[in-house]
Design a protein around this motif. Structure first.
Motif, PDB file in Angstrom:
ATOM      1  N   VAL A  23      26.132 -20.738  -3.796  1.00 31.76           N
ATOM      2  CA  VAL A  23      26.617 -22.074  -4.156  1.00 31.76           C
ATOM      3  C   VAL A  23      25.490 -23.091  -4.017  1.00 31.76           C
ATOM      4  O   VAL A  23      24.521 -22.882  -3.283  1.00 31.76           O
ATOM      5  N   TYR A  24      25.639 -24.189  -4.745  1.00 33.26           N
ATOM      6  CA  TYR A  24      24.711 -25.304  -4.619  1.00 33.26           C
ATOM      7  C   TYR A  24      25.521 -26.591  -4.572  1.00 33.26           C
ATOM      8  O   TYR A  24      26.692 -26.629  -4.957  1.00 33.26           O
ATOM      9  N   CYS A  25      24.877 -27.628  -4.095  1.00 28.65           N
ATOM     10  CA  CYS A  25      25.514 -28.946  -4.030  1.00 28.65           C
ATOM     11  C   CYS A  25      24.803 -29.891  -4.983  1.00 28.65           C
ATOM     12  O   CYS A  25      23.572 -29.897  -5.050  1.00 28.65           O
ATOM     13  N   CYS A  26      25.582 -30.673  -5.702  1.00 32.48           N
ATOM     14  CA  CYS A  26      25.030 -31.696  -6.586  1.00 32.48           C
ATOM     15  C   CYS A  26      25.444 -33.064  -6.057  1.00 32.48           C
ATOM     16  O   CYS A  26      26.633 -33.310  -5.834  1.00 32.48           O
ATOM     17  N   HIS A  27      24.468 -33.928  -5.877  1.00 35.12           N
ATOM     18  CA  HIS A  27      24.694 -35.253  -5.311  1.00 35.12           C
ATOM     19  C   HIS A  27      24.613 -36.359  -6.363  1.00 35.12           C
ATOM     20  O   HIS A  27      24.542 -37.536  -5.998  1.00 35.12           O
ATOM     21  N   CYS A  28      24.626 -36.012  -7.649  1.00 39.29           N
ATOM     22  CA  CYS A  28      24.529 -37.042  -8.694  1.00 39.29           C
ATOM     23  C   CYS A  28      25.769 -37.937  -8.666  1.00 39.29           C
ATOM     24  O   CYS A  28      26.815 -37.580  -8.115  1.00 39.29           O
ATOM     25  N   LEU A  29      25.642 -39.115  -9.246  1.00 32.25           N
ATOM     26  CA  LEU A  29      26.744 -40.069  -9.215  1.00 32.25           C
ATOM     27  C   LEU A  29      27.973 -39.557  -9.963  1.00 32.25           C
ATOM     28  O   LEU A  29      29.102 -39.820  -9.553  1.00 32.25           O
ATOM     29  N   LYS A  30      27.762 -38.800 -11.056  1.00 33.03           N
ATOM     30  CA  LYS A  30      28.913 -38.241 -11.781  1.00 33.03           C
ATOM     31  C   LYS A  30      29.676 -37.261 -10.903  1.00 33.03           C
ATOM     32  O   LYS A  30      30.898 -37.260 -10.871  1.00 33.03           O
ATOM     33  N   ALA A 108      22.869 -22.849  -1.044  1.00 27.17           N
ATOM     34  CA  ALA A 108      21.529 -22.299  -1.245  1.00 27.17           C
ATOM     35  C   ALA A 108      20.557 -23.349  -1.743  1.00 27.17           C
ATOM     36  O   ALA A 108      19.340 -23.152  -1.652  1.00 27.17           O
ATOM     37  N   ALA A 109      21.079 -24.458  -2.284  1.00 21.60           N
ATOM     38  CA  ALA A 109      20.216 -25.492  -2.854  1.00 21.60           C
ATOM     39  C   ALA A 109      20.994 -26.794  -3.007  1.00 21.60           C
ATOM     40  O   ALA A 109      22.232 -26.799  -3.020  1.00 21.60           O
ATOM     41  N   HIS A 110      20.248 -27.867  -3.158  1.00 18.64           N
ATOM     42  CA  HIS A 110      20.826 -29.196  -3.402  1.00 18.64           C
ATOM     43  C   HIS A 110      20.050 -29.846  -4.537  1.00 18.64           C
ATOM     44  O   HIS A 110      18.809 -29.806  -4.541  1.00 18.64           O
ATOM     45  N   ILE A 111      20.781 -30.432  -5.490  1.00 20.76           N
ATOM     46  CA  ILE A 111      20.131 -31.156  -6.587  1.00 20.76           C
ATOM     47  C   ILE A 111      20.592 -32.608  -6.577  1.00 20.76           C
ATOM     48  O   ILE A 111      21.595 -32.960  -5.967  1.00 20.76           O
ATOM     49  N   TRP A 112      19.815 -33.434  -7.239  1.00 23.29           N
ATOM     50  CA  TRP A 112      20.050 -34.873  -7.329  1.00 23.29           C
ATOM     51  C   TRP A 112      20.117 -35.533  -5.942  1.00 23.29           C
ATOM     52  O   TRP A 112      20.914 -36.418  -5.687  1.00 23.29           O
ATOM     53  N   GLN A 117      24.304 -39.467  -0.378  1.00 26.09           N
ATOM     54  CA  GLN A 117      24.705 -40.472   0.591  1.00 26.09           C
ATOM     55  C   GLN A 117      23.740 -40.408   1.781  1.00 26.09           C
ATOM     56  O   GLN A 117      23.323 -39.315   2.178  1.00 26.09           O
ATOM     57  N   PRO A 118      23.383 -41.550   2.350  1.00 21.69           N
ATOM     58  CA  PRO A 118      22.368 -41.547   3.407  1.00 21.69           C
ATOM     59  C   PRO A 118      22.769 -40.781   4.662  1.00 21.69           C
ATOM     60  O   PRO A 118      21.907 -40.325   5.410  1.00 21.69           O
ATOM     61  N   TRP A 119      24.033 -40.579   4.890  1.00 24.17           N
ATOM     62  CA  TRP A 119      24.487 -39.855   6.083  1.00 24.17           C
ATOM     63  C   TRP A 119      24.506 -38.341   5.905  1.00 24.17           C
ATOM     64  O   TRP A 119      24.691 -37.598   6.853  1.00 24.17           O
ATOM     65  N   VAL A 120      24.305 -37.858   4.658  1.00 21.07           N
ATOM     66  CA  VAL A 120      24.257 -36.421   4.413  1.00 21.07           C
ATOM     67  C   VAL A 120      22.884 -35.906   4.836  1.00 21.07           C
ATOM     68  O   VAL A 120      21.856 -36.404   4.381  1.00 21.07           O
ATOM     69  N   VAL A 121      22.876 -34.917   5.700  1.00 25.01           N
ATOM     70  CA  VAL A 121      21.633 -34.317   6.188  1.00 25.01           C
ATOM     71  C   VAL A 121      21.520 -32.900   5.623  1.00 25.01           C
ATOM     72  O   VAL A 121      22.440 -32.098   5.781  1.00 25.01           O
ATOM     73  N   ILE A 122      20.409 -32.624   4.983  1.00 20.23           N
ATOM     74  CA  ILE A 122      20.154 -31.305   4.395  1.00 20.23           C
ATOM     75  C   ILE A 122      19.096 -30.620   5.254  1.00 20.23           C
ATOM     76  O   ILE A 122      18.055 -31.210   5.556  1.00 20.23           O
ATOM     77  N   ALA A 123      19.361 -29.383   5.622  1.00 19.29           N
ATOM     78  CA  ALA A 123      18.409 -28.619   6.433  1.00 19.29           C
ATOM     79  C   ALA A 123      17.062 -28.524   5.713  1.00 19.29           C
ATOM     80  O   ALA A 123      17.010 -28.379   4.492  1.00 19.29           O
ATOM     81  N   ASP A 124      15.984 -28.613   6.469  1.00 19.54           N
ATOM     82  CA  ASP A 124      14.633 -28.589   5.903  1.00 19.54           C
ATOM     83  C   ASP A 124      14.316 -27.313   5.136  1.00 19.54           C
ATOM     84  O   ASP A 124      13.502 -27.333   4.225  1.00 19.54           O
ATOM     85  N   PRO A 127      16.183 -25.404  -0.267  1.00 18.34           N
ATOM     86  CA  PRO A 127      15.534 -26.035  -1.421  1.00 18.34           C
ATOM     87  C   PRO A 127      16.344 -27.216  -1.946  1.00 18.34           C
ATOM     88  O   PRO A 127      17.571 -27.173  -1.993  1.00 18.34           O
ATOM     89  N   GLN A 128      15.607 -28.272  -2.308  1.00 20.81           N
ATOM     90  CA  GLN A 128      16.259 -29.463  -2.841  1.00 20.81           C
ATOM     91  C   GLN A 128      15.340 -30.134  -3.855  1.00 20.81           C
ATOM     92  O   GLN A 128      14.130 -30.004  -3.783  1.00 20.81           O
ATOM     93  N   TRP A 129      15.969 -30.797  -4.813  1.00 24.45           N
ATOM     94  CA  TRP A 129      15.237 -31.492  -5.864  1.00 24.45           C
ATOM     95  C   TRP A 129      15.784 -32.908  -5.997  1.00 24.45           C
ATOM     96  O   TRP A 129      16.990 -33.135  -5.852  1.00 24.45           O
ATOM     97  N   PRO A 130      14.910 -33.881  -6.296  1.00 20.79           N
ATOM     98  CA  PRO A 130      15.359 -35.266  -6.432  1.00 20.79           C
ATOM     99  C   PRO A 130      16.347 -35.449  -7.587  1.00 20.79           C
ATOM    100  O   PRO A 130      17.238 -36.290  -7.527  1.00 20.79           O
ATOM    101  N   GLU A 131      16.164 -34.667  -8.645  1.00 20.55           N
ATOM    102  CA  GLU A 131      17.079 -34.695  -9.799  1.00 20.55           C
ATOM    103  C   GLU A 131      17.456 -33.248 -10.102  1.00 20.55           C
ATOM    104  O   GLU A 131      17.605 -32.450  -9.193  1.00 20.55           O
TER     105      GLU A 131
END
Length: 144
Positions: A23-30, A108-112, A117-124, A127-131
């Motif tokens: 699974v992955y998480c998407c943090h985009c506004l949509k 397994a990953a985070h996008i956008w 949200q500033p309170w969401v903490v992602i483990a170092d 893998p994560q991408w700004p978009e």
């Protein structure tokens, strides 16, 4: 088999998989708007591996890119179950929170993440991408 379903129990599904999907998480506004929360958690699976029973309703729309997105929700409680997109034939994006064993999932990953949200903490070490992630990189991370 992996199983899941909607909030009210009217829709049930199975995934022809031996273990939980990545699974992955998407943090985009949509996605925040769709989820009514800070992000969505999605499990990309082969559409052929997904078998759904119950009163599913489809909501379709055309994306700015021209692709068609087809959202499937429970016709009773309106829980989003999964969606497909004409830009990715054969791939279903299952809403990970609808899996019966969702409490065992680790993204397994985070996008956008530039929209998270500033309170969401992602483990170092995740893998994560700004978009959006480059597709080859993203697929490699999800296939581990």
């Amino acid at each position: 088999m992996i199983a899941g379903g909607c909030h009210c129990g009217a829709v049930r599904y199975t995934l022809a998989l031996d273990d939980l999907p990545a699974v992955y998480c998407c943090h985009c506004l949509k996605c925040q708007s769709w989820a009514g929360s800070a992000f969505t958690e999605q499990a990309p699976v082969s559409e052929g591996a997904l078998s759904v029973e119950g009163p599913v309703v489809e909501y379709s729309f055309t994306n700015p890119s021209g692709s068609t997105s087809r959202q499937r929700v429970c016709g009773t409680c309106h829980t989003r179950i999964y969606n497909t997109n004409s830009a990715r034939p054969g791939l279903a994006m299952v809403r990970a929170g609808t899996l019966d064993r969702s409490d065992e999932l680790v993204p397994a990953a985070h996008i956008w993440v530039k929209r998270k949200q500033p309170w969401v903490v992602i483990a170092d070490d995740v893998p994560q991408w700004p978009e959006s992630a480059p597709m080859a990189e993203f697929a490699a991370v999800l296939s581990r």
